[in-house]
Design an enzyme around this catalytic site. Structure first.
Site, PDB file in Angstrom:
ATOM      1  N   ASN A 135      -4.145   2.870 -13.628  1.00  0.00           N
ATOM      2  CA  ASN A 135      -3.122   2.042 -12.993  1.00  0.00           C
ATOM      3  C   ASN A 135      -1.794   2.778 -13.101  1.00  0.00           C
ATOM      4  O   ASN A 135      -1.588   3.575 -14.014  1.00  0.00           O
ATOM      5  CB  ASN A 135      -3.008   0.686 -13.715  1.00  0.00           C
ATOM      6  CG  ASN A 135      -1.981  -0.228 -13.074  1.00  0.00           C
ATOM      7  OD1 ASN A 135      -1.894  -0.330 -11.845  1.00  0.00           O
ATOM      8  ND2 ASN A 135      -1.186  -0.897 -13.894  1.00  0.00           N
ATOM      9  N   GLU A 171       6.984   8.100  -9.099  1.00  0.00           N
ATOM     10  CA  GLU A 171       5.582   7.669  -8.918  1.00  0.00           C
ATOM     11  C   GLU A 171       4.862   8.540  -7.893  1.00  0.00           C
ATOM     12  O   GLU A 171       3.686   8.856  -8.058  1.00  0.00           O
ATOM     13  CB  GLU A 171       5.525   6.216  -8.435  1.00  0.00           C
ATOM     14  CG  GLU A 171       5.863   5.193  -9.481  1.00  0.00           C
ATOM     15  CD  GLU A 171       5.606   3.773  -8.976  1.00  0.00           C
ATOM     16  OE1 GLU A 171       4.600   3.544  -8.294  1.00  0.00           O
ATOM     17  OE2 GLU A 171       6.432   2.899  -9.256  1.00  0.00           O
ATOM     18  N   GLY A 177       0.808  -1.221   0.000  1.00  0.00           N
ATOM     19  CA  GLY A 177       0.000   0.000   0.000  1.00  0.00           C
ATOM     20  C   GLY A 177       0.839   1.267   0.000  1.00  0.00           C
ATOM     21  O   GLY A 177       0.398   2.313   0.485  1.00  0.00           O
ATOM     22  N   GLU A 228      -8.961  -4.357 -20.794  1.00  0.00           N
ATOM     23  CA  GLU A 228      -9.082  -5.771 -20.420  1.00  0.00           C
ATOM     24  C   GLU A 228      -7.749  -6.525 -20.463  1.00  0.00           C
ATOM     25  O   GLU A 228      -7.671  -7.671 -20.057  1.00  0.00           O
ATOM     26  CB  GLU A 228     -10.162  -6.486 -21.259  1.00  0.00           C
ATOM     27  CG  GLU A 228      -9.978  -6.464 -22.767  1.00  0.00           C
ATOM     28  CD  GLU A 228     -10.251  -5.100 -23.385  1.00  0.00           C
ATOM     29  OE1 GLU A 228      -9.542  -4.751 -24.347  1.00  0.00           O
ATOM     30  OE2 GLU A 228     -11.138  -4.365 -22.898  1.00  0.00           O
ATOM     31  N   HIS A 252       2.329   1.863 -13.297  1.00  0.00           N
ATOM     32  CA  HIS A 252       3.272   0.758 -13.509  1.00  0.00           C
ATOM     33  C   HIS A 252       4.693   1.323 -13.424  1.00  0.00           C
ATOM     34  O   HIS A 252       4.967   2.384 -13.975  1.00  0.00           O
ATOM     35  CB  HIS A 252       3.026   0.125 -14.883  1.00  0.00           C
ATOM     36  CG  HIS A 252       3.921  -1.044 -15.142  1.00  0.00           C
ATOM     37  ND1 HIS A 252       3.706  -2.277 -14.570  1.00  0.00           N
ATOM     38  CD2 HIS A 252       5.056  -1.159 -15.882  1.00  0.00           C
ATOM     39  CE1 HIS A 252       4.668  -3.107 -14.952  1.00  0.00           C
ATOM     40  NE2 HIS A 252       5.491  -2.456 -15.751  1.00  0.00           N
TER      41      HIS A 252
HETATM   42  C1  GAR Z   1       3.877   0.637  -7.241  1.00  0.00           C
HETATM   43  O1  GAR Z   1       5.239   0.923  -7.258  1.00  0.00           O
HETATM   44  C2  GAR Z   1       3.397   0.306  -8.632  1.00  0.00           C
HETATM   45  O2  GAR Z   1       4.203   0.879  -9.590  1.00  0.00           O
HETATM   46  C3  GAR Z   1       3.473  -1.188  -8.670  1.00  0.00           C
HETATM   47  O3  GAR Z   1       3.184  -1.588  -7.354  1.00  0.00           O
HETATM   48  C4  GAR Z   1       3.698  -0.623  -6.466  1.00  0.00           C
HETATM   49  C5  GAR Z   1       2.787  -0.389  -5.296  1.00  0.00           C
HETATM   50  O4  GAR Z   1       2.612  -1.575  -4.623  1.00  0.00           O
HETATM   51  N1  GAR Z   1       2.515  -1.726  -9.608  1.00  0.00           N
HETATM   52  C6  GAR Z   1       2.822  -2.652 -10.529  1.00  0.00           C
HETATM   53  O5  GAR Z   1       3.913  -3.165 -10.611  1.00  0.00           O
HETATM   54  C7  GAR Z   1       1.682  -3.014 -11.458  1.00  0.00           C
HETATM   55  N2  GAR Z   1       2.128  -3.858 -12.524  1.00  0.00           N
HETATM   56  P1  GAR Z   1       2.565  -1.584  -3.035  1.00  0.00           P
HETATM   57  O6  GAR Z   1       1.554  -0.585  -2.642  1.00  0.00           O
HETATM   58  O7  GAR Z   1       2.198  -2.990  -2.714  1.00  0.00           O
HETATM   59  O8  GAR Z   1       3.920  -1.194  -2.565  1.00  0.00           O
END
Ligand code: GAR
Length: 218
Positions: free
Chosen positions: A119, A191, A25, A159, A121
């Site tokens: 989303n 991010e 999170g 999707e 990434h």
């Molecule tokens: C974020 O860094 C996001 O970029 C990544 O998960 C992290 C957050 O997760 N998402 C992906 O890799 C999606 N393919 P967390 O809240 O569990 O740390």
């Protein structure tokens, strides 16, 4: 349901989010912090859905006083049934925008959510995305490939996993001495600014901003 175009405007009421998580999170924590300290304005998190029970993100949301619903794929006979449960939960809350934040299950989202679900990434999509590409694995793949730069991508969800039109990207050069840890740290810093800035834009412009033409990838 409340996902009609032009339902929210920062003048009349906050933009209401539901955040989908599966793990620590960290992205959720950043959004909560920024809403609290006034760096993200006119935005409210009305619910969190987690695809896993015993993860730090669930505790974090509870501590922040945000209602959390755990909907685990393993509790459903088929992935379609699990997706329907996620959709039903979202329909109850009727958010303006759905925000995936480290959500690692593939939700088969109905069309009405496709222009309303984002989303983030940790790479420059369309490269280094897809099933199994999350967290450290993404950065390791970037280093293995010798990519000159990496970054993060906010995209509309469709999707296909890690697919959908790109809304915004932030970039960082990959240096010869980078490790997956050092690269992850720089990408996570990007991010922390990119996702809130996109959400601020939507809150300011109204959710119909998401209906504009973004780059579509093939
Ligand atoms: C974020 O860094 C996001 O970029 C990544 O998960 C992290 C957050 O997760 N998402 C992906 O890799 C999606 N393919 P967390 O809240 O569990 O740390």
């Amino acid at each position: 349901m409340n996902l009609t175009r032009s339902t929210n405007s920062v003048q009349s009421r906050p933009m209401r989010l539901v955040v989908l998580i599966s793990g620590a999170g960290t992205t959720l924590a950043n959004l909560i912090d920024r809403i609290r300290d006034g760096r993200l304005v006119g935005v409210r998190i009305d619910g969190v859905i987690s695809s896993r029970a015993a993860v730090a993100g669930v505790e974090l949301a509870r501590t922040a006083g945000i209602p959390v619903t755990v909907i685990r794929p393993k509790d459903y006979a088929t992935s379609a049934q699990w997706s329907s449960a996620v959709t039903a939960c979202l329909d109850e809350i009727a958010p303006d925008v759905v925000v995936m934040a480290g959500f690692l299950a593939r939700w088969d989202l109905p069309g009405r959510y496709q222009r309303r679900t984002l989303n983030i990434h940790p790479a420059l999509l369309p490269d280094f995305g897809g099933a199994g590409m999350y967290g450290r694995r993404v950065h390791e793949a970037v280093l293995r490939a010798g990519a000159p730069e990496s970054g993060c991508t906010v995209h509309l969800v469709d999707e296909i996993y890690d697919h959908g039109p790109i809304v915004a990207q932030a970039r960082t050069a990959v240096t010869p001495d980078d490790t997956s840890e050092s690269l992850a740290a720089r990408v996570q810093a990007l991010e922390r600014d990119l996702y809130p800035s996109v959400l601020q834009r939507i809150a300011d412009e109204g959710v119909a901003w998401l209906d504009r033409k973004f780059e579509t990838r093939t």
